[in-house]
Motif scaffolding. Structure first.
Motif, PDB file in Angstrom:
ATOM      1  N   SER A 142      -0.196  -5.279   0.919  1.00 33.90           N
ATOM      2  CA  SER A 142       0.315  -5.909   1.862  1.00 33.90           C
ATOM      3  C   SER A 142      -0.538  -6.546   2.948  1.00 33.90           C
ATOM      4  O   SER A 142      -0.475  -7.650   3.029  1.00 33.90           O
ATOM      5  N   ASN A 143      -1.468  -5.759   3.365  1.00 35.73           N
ATOM      6  CA  ASN A 143      -2.358  -6.366   4.403  1.00 35.73           C
ATOM      7  C   ASN A 143      -3.411  -7.132   3.895  1.00 35.73           C
ATOM      8  O   ASN A 143      -3.777  -8.235   4.351  1.00 35.73           O
ATOM      9  N   SER A 146      -1.649 -10.532   3.407  1.00 35.13           N
ATOM     10  CA  SER A 146      -1.519 -11.210   4.579  1.00 35.13           C
ATOM     11  C   SER A 146      -2.667 -11.690   5.013  1.00 35.13           C
ATOM     12  O   SER A 146      -2.872 -12.952   5.735  1.00 35.13           O
ATOM     13  N   LEU A 147      -3.927 -11.113   4.860  1.00 34.60           N
ATOM     14  CA  LEU A 147      -5.162 -11.483   5.326  1.00 34.60           C
ATOM     15  C   LEU A 147      -5.517 -12.616   4.599  1.00 34.60           C
ATOM     16  O   LEU A 147      -5.997 -13.714   5.170  1.00 34.60           O
ATOM     17  N   LEU A 199      -9.384  -2.947   7.265  1.00 30.37           N
ATOM     18  CA  LEU A 199      -7.796  -2.674   7.311  1.00 30.37           C
ATOM     19  C   LEU A 199      -7.814  -1.434   6.375  1.00 30.37           C
ATOM     20  O   LEU A 199      -6.937  -0.882   6.369  1.00 30.37           O
ATOM     21  N   GLU A 212      -7.163   4.384   5.034  1.00 30.42           N
ATOM     22  CA  GLU A 212      -5.729   4.128   4.479  1.00 30.42           C
ATOM     23  C   GLU A 212      -5.804   4.197   3.030  1.00 30.42           C
ATOM     24  O   GLU A 212      -6.378   3.526   2.316  1.00 30.42           O
ATOM     25  N   GLN A 258     -13.154  -7.860   7.278  1.00 30.35           N
ATOM     26  CA  GLN A 258     -11.780  -7.580   7.859  1.00 30.35           C
ATOM     27  C   GLN A 258     -10.828  -6.828   7.029  1.00 30.35           C
ATOM     28  O   GLN A 258     -10.244  -5.874   7.238  1.00 30.35           O
ATOM     29  N   ALA A 287       0.728  -0.400   1.304  1.00 36.46           N
ATOM     30  CA  ALA A 287       0.262  -0.938   2.461  1.00 36.46           C
ATOM     31  C   ALA A 287      -0.942  -1.641   2.359  1.00 36.46           C
ATOM     32  O   ALA A 287      -1.106  -2.921   2.828  1.00 36.46           O
ATOM     33  N   ASN A 288      -1.957  -1.340   1.459  1.00 28.32           N
ATOM     34  CA  ASN A 288      -3.293  -1.913   1.418  1.00 28.32           C
ATOM     35  C   ASN A 288      -2.998  -3.328   0.645  1.00 28.32           C
ATOM     36  O   ASN A 288      -3.693  -4.215   1.180  1.00 28.32           O
TER      37      ASN A 288
END
Length: 159
Positions: A37-38, A41-42, A25, A29, A21, A34-35
């Protein structure tokens, strides 16, 4: 398109799914924040029994708070201080069963009882650390350590 998969199966199978996953994501990118942050969150969605997960970025010879999920945290940590600074100083993962027994532990959240910190290294350069805290003592196993190191390696390869 990114789809959230269920996290069933053995711990290794679960980590394989979360790492896949992450790759989905990251694909295409190139924004560092941003990376991160994702990724945060993951991990927050995936890991049970944690109360803080996030990144500290290495800037001007200190760790500076980056993307995270949890209560407000310490903003700056020097090398050698606390679990994060120790991981930086050693340039290796530090897994702590009981943070209250760790010399110099920095208590940003009084509910934290165990912690794991994984340095993010690329081409021999320190980028920062992934820091995860848990309210449960001895939360992080050797398998968690191995798989989280792989997760960070995957992330760094895309940065």
């Amino acid at each position: 398109m990114f789809n959230v998969e269920s996290y069933e199966g053995t711990l290794t199978e679960q980590y394989n799914k979360v790492t896949k996953q992450l790759e989905a994501l990251l694909e295409g990118e190139d924004d560092f924040i941003a990376n991160l942050s994702n990724a945060t969150s993951l991990l927050n969605q995936f890991l049970d029994n944690i109360n803080w997960v996030g990144f500290y970025l290495w800037k001007q010879d200190q760790l500076v708070l980056g993307p995270f999920q949890g209560l407000p945290a310490c903003v700056r940590i020097p090398s050698g201080k606390g679990v994060c600074g120790t991981a930086v100083e050693r340039r290796e993962t530090v897994r702590v069963e009981d943070v209250h027994k760790f010399p110099g532990h920095i208590a940003c959240d009084a509910a934290s009882n165990s912690e794991i910190v994984i340095p993010m290294m690329k081409d021999g350069e320190l980028l920062g650390v992934l820091d995860i805290d848990s309210p449960i003592k001895n939360r992080f196993t050797a398998e968690d350590e191995q798989q989280l190191n792989r997760f960070v390696d995957t992330l760094v390869n895309y940065l």
